[in-house]
Design an enzyme around this catalytic site. Structure first.
Site, mmCIF file in Angstrom:
data_model
loop_
_atom_site.group_PDB
_atom_site.id
_atom_site.type_symbol
_atom_site.label_atom_id
_atom_site.label_comp_id
_atom_site.label_asym_id
_atom_site.label_seq_id
_atom_site.Cartn_x
_atom_site.Cartn_y
_atom_site.Cartn_z
ATOM 1 N N GLU A 14 0.812 -1.178 0.036
ATOM 2 C CA GLU A 14 0.088 -0.006 0.074
ATOM 3 C C GLU A 14 0.862 1.289 -0.036
ATOM 4 O O GLU A 14 0.597 2.360 -0.395
ATOM 5 C CB GLU A 14 -1.082 0.133 1.152
ATOM 6 N N LYS A 15 1.969 1.263 0.768
ATOM 7 C CA LYS A 15 2.849 2.179 0.668
ATOM 8 C C LYS A 15 4.112 2.012 0.580
ATOM 9 O O LYS A 15 4.657 0.645 1.133
ATOM 10 C CB LYS A 15 2.503 3.233 1.869
ATOM 11 N N ASP A 109 -3.225 -2.898 3.212
ATOM 12 C CA ASP A 109 -3.586 -2.755 4.661
ATOM 13 C C ASP A 109 -4.732 -3.910 4.760
ATOM 14 O O ASP A 109 -5.486 -4.144 4.056
ATOM 15 C CB ASP A 109 -3.809 -1.574 5.174
ATOM 16 N N ASP A 111 -7.634 -4.478 5.620
ATOM 17 C CA ASP A 111 -9.163 -3.972 5.999
ATOM 18 C C ASP A 111 -9.590 -3.585 4.687
ATOM 19 O O ASP A 111 -9.233 -3.750 3.657
ATOM 20 C CB ASP A 111 -8.961 -2.520 6.874
ATOM 21 N N TYR A 329 -0.931 -3.429 13.762
ATOM 22 C CA TYR A 329 -1.799 -2.715 12.927
ATOM 23 C C TYR A 329 -2.789 -2.030 13.465
ATOM 24 O O TYR A 329 -3.643 -2.515 14.257
ATOM 25 C CB TYR A 329 -2.290 -3.477 11.654
ATOM 26 N N ARG A 331 -5.433 0.364 12.512
ATOM 27 C CA ARG A 331 -6.793 0.692 11.859
ATOM 28 C C ARG A 331 -7.507 -0.569 12.264
ATOM 29 O O ARG A 331 -8.312 -1.137 11.114
ATOM 30 C CB ARG A 331 -6.722 1.089 10.679
#
Length: 675
Positions: A14-15, A109, A111, A329, A331
């Site tokens: 993701e990043k 991530d 989610d 993590y 979130r």
């Protein structure tokens, strides 16, 4: 870019920070290239959050560049995504790497949003290669290596992607259409403003507006708490009067509000000749299980109460700790832990006992790593688990003060899992004196257990919880000593802070209007997501709809907030519909609801509210009301021939007047008609 036997595995993170951590855990030397990293175990590339963005209305059709009520609602037939300007170079790199890969590993991530933002890129480039999924709940080496061994088929997460798509598209339908519809309605009434309407944002703002009005309209009322002291054996204890249902003088909350009745009651109690009789006395052992380790919103509320941090600070700090591999993590919406992680307990507790923090080190030293609290439960785990420390040793002194405080809360909650349950004896006694009923509660702690870690923070004191009660049995007498009536005043509800507003968003069932929905929505995880709630509150402050006041940062609505909430229909200002949608999104993630059906409902909902906007009753803003249509105000404009005054409802009302000394030159007969 080639692997053994021409096989190339491509990880898409993701990043960049996550990509770098994955690269460290793959075999062979790693070499960083432009936009990706080569290793012996595969290639790792990355996005920057969403590489793709939803198209704006005017990117579907240029006519939508101008906001017009007659164009609403705007419902895309086919949804369009565009490459974000800031990500064009990286998108081309990712696209080329996908073309060369033989297998792709989705490393977004763990989610709903993380699932979508890699999936939408794969769909956009029409990827046909096999895709696996890696779930990284922590970025320490042990966790990443374990996750690489346990890759899953990305198709297992199709329903999660559908849920994220539904959320994204529903937000577009509501936001784009209703912001335009109600901004135009406000402008027709003379308000020079833009009003953003959001599926989650608007009911959240309405909570604060309603709370402020409750406070403004609040009138304190006195009530009386009647209590009596009794003696049994050598022990004096306090019991509280419980009124009968037909007791006169009670307020709607069942409190005694009549001073004369309170006075007469005391006189009757004092004058009674007979001693009090014990009508019930029972003791039962109660067990209070360990407080669960936190999900993000729990952590945000805890940090708000203890340290006064706003939710965004907590999220940003938890993210930093995660990226430094110290915690898992952030979130997460889950407060449970995978059973397999219990094997790390001794190592994590060992690390914590060596911390340069007296309390955490002391508590860890006394913890029993073999204890298994209710937190360890695979059935409660989805893509997430609760936020806990990782097996990485923490250099506590090197953290900033905010990082230390957030790490403290996460570590404290983890340590508490390895203390015994809290055990106490609860005694409930009922007495009758002069025909009136009194109750007393006593609590004797048998084992402090996990509450040793939390101390006073774990206690929820109740007014009628007395500390010790004598041993009594039904039928015993108790000597009446004295009675009193404490005068109290009802208090206005407290203003929200960012932390308590976030808690309200999570417990939204308490604020729904429809009583039948309250029960149904109790199991819904509120409105918004763990990742977005803090951002929504921050946005409402930054856009001038809420302001923070005093040291405690109480949230107060501004004038535009009142305007927006008052002009919108209840369907969008009460959380009922939004909470129901969250319920449907969860059903979609579970595979029991359909994306197209849901979006069809949202399109119809948006259309009905756009229609309501046309007839919205909005107070006119402006000194000069239009004498022709009487529904708009005259506004000064610049035309070909200079200044003139025109109606705010143009083009439906084409009234116009010359300017005369900065005022509209309205003929006298029209002015008289206006009166």
């Amino acid at each position: 870019m080639a692997g053994a036997g021409g096989q190339v595995r491509l990880f898409i993170a993701e990043k960049p920070s996550m990509a770098a951590e994955i690269a460290k855990c793959l075999p062979g030397p790693a070499s960083r290239k432009d936009g990706y990293i080569n290793t012996g175990g595969g290639v790792i590339t990355w996005g920057y959050g969403h590489i793709l963005r939803q198209a704006e209305p005017d990117e579907y059709d240029p006519k939508y560049e101008r906001w017009r009520a007659e164009d609403l609602p705007i419902i895309p037939r086919e949804w369009k995504l565009l490459v974000a300007d800031s990500c064009k170079k990286q998108f081309e790199i990712v696209k080329n790497l996908i073309d060369q890969a033989t297998e792709i590993v989705h490393a977004g991530d763990p989610d709903r949003e993380g699932q979508l933002l890699i999936d939408e890129v794969l769909d956009y480039v029409d990827n046909q290669k096999p895709v696996r999924r890696i779930l990284l709940n922590a970025l320490d080496e042990q966790s990443i290596k374990k996750a690489i061994v346990n890759l899953r088929d990305n198709q297992d997460f199709f329903n999660l992607k559908q849920s994220a798509l539904a959320r994204s598209r529903a937000d577009w339908l509501i936001g784009m259409n209703l912001s335009r519809a109600f901004t135009l309605a406000a402008q027709r009434a003379g308000h020079r403003t833009t009003l953003p309407v959001g599926r989650v944002k608007t009911p959240t703002l309405a909570l604060v507006v309603r709370r402020e009005r409750e406070i403004e309209n609040f009138k304190p009322a006195d009530y009386f708490t009647v209590k009596a002291d009794f003696q049994h054996s050598d022990t004096v204890f306090t019991a509280y009067w419980k009124p009968r249902e037909d007791q006169p003088g009670l307020d709607p909350e069942g409190r005694l509000a009549d001073k004369a009745i309170a006075k007469a009651l005391l006189e009757m109690l004092e004058g009674a000749a007979q001693p009090a009789a014990v009508t019930l006395c029972e003791t039962s052992e109660k067990k209070e299980p360990q407080r669960l380790p936190p999900a993000l919103s729990t952590l945000q509320v805890m940090a708000g109460k203890k340290f006064g941090y706003d939710p965004q600070v907590v999220l940003d700090t938890a993210q930093k700790l995660y990226e430094r591999k110290l915690t898992t993590y952030p979130r997460s919406d889950c407060e449970f832990l995978p059973e397999s992680q219990h094997e790390d307990a001794a190592r994590i507790l060992g690390n914590l006992s060596g911390l340069a923090h007296g309390e955490l080190a002391g508590w860890s030293g006394k913890a029993d790593s073999l204890t298994r609290s209710r937190a360890w439960n695979d059935k409660k785990i989805t893509a997430h688990h609760a936020i806990i420390p990782t097996v990485e040793r923490c250099n506590y002194a090197a953290l900033s003060e905010t990082e230390r405080n957030i790490y403290f809360l996460i570590a404290q909650a983890y340590i508490a899992q390895f203390y015994p349950v809290h055990v106490y004896d609860q005694t409930k006694a009922e007495l009758e004196h002069a025909g009136e009923r009194f109750t007393a509660n006593g609590r004797i702690i048998k084992e402090l257990g996990w509450k040793e870690v939390y101390g006073a923070d774990a206690e929820e004191k109740k007014e009628d919880d007395s500390t010790t009660l004598p041993a009594m049995t039904k039928g015993d007498s108790a000597e009446f000593i004295r009675a009193s009536a404490d005068k109290k005043s009802t208090k206005a509800p407290g203003r929200f802070t960012a932390a308590t507003l976030l808690a309200a968003m999570k417990e939204i069932h308490k604020y729904v209007k429809n009583p039948d929905l309250k029960k149904q929505l109790k199991d819904v995880a509120g409105i918004g997501t763990e990742a977005t709630r803090a951002t929504i509150i921050k946005e409402l402050i930054e856009r001038g709809f809420l302001r923070e006041e005093t040291k405690k940062k109480y949230l107060k609505p501004t004038e535009p907030a009142y305007l927006l909430v008052d002009m919108l229909p209840e369907e969008i200002t009460y959380p009922d519909f939004t909470a129901l949608w969250e319920d449907i999104l969860q059903q979609m993630a579970d595979g029991s609801a359909n994306l197209d059906t849901f979006l069809g409902q949202q399109a119809r909902f948006a259309a009905s509210l756009c229609y309501k906007a046309k007839g919205a009753n909005i107070p006119l803003k402006g000194e000069h009301h239009c004498p022709r249509c009487r529904k708009g105000v005259l506004q000064l404009r610049n035309g070909k021939h200079g200044k003139f005054w025109g109606c705010s409802r143009y083009p439906s009302c084409r009234a116009s007047y010359d300017d005369k000394n900065d005022k509209p030159d309205i003929p006298v007969r029209q002015t008289e008609g206006q009166g």
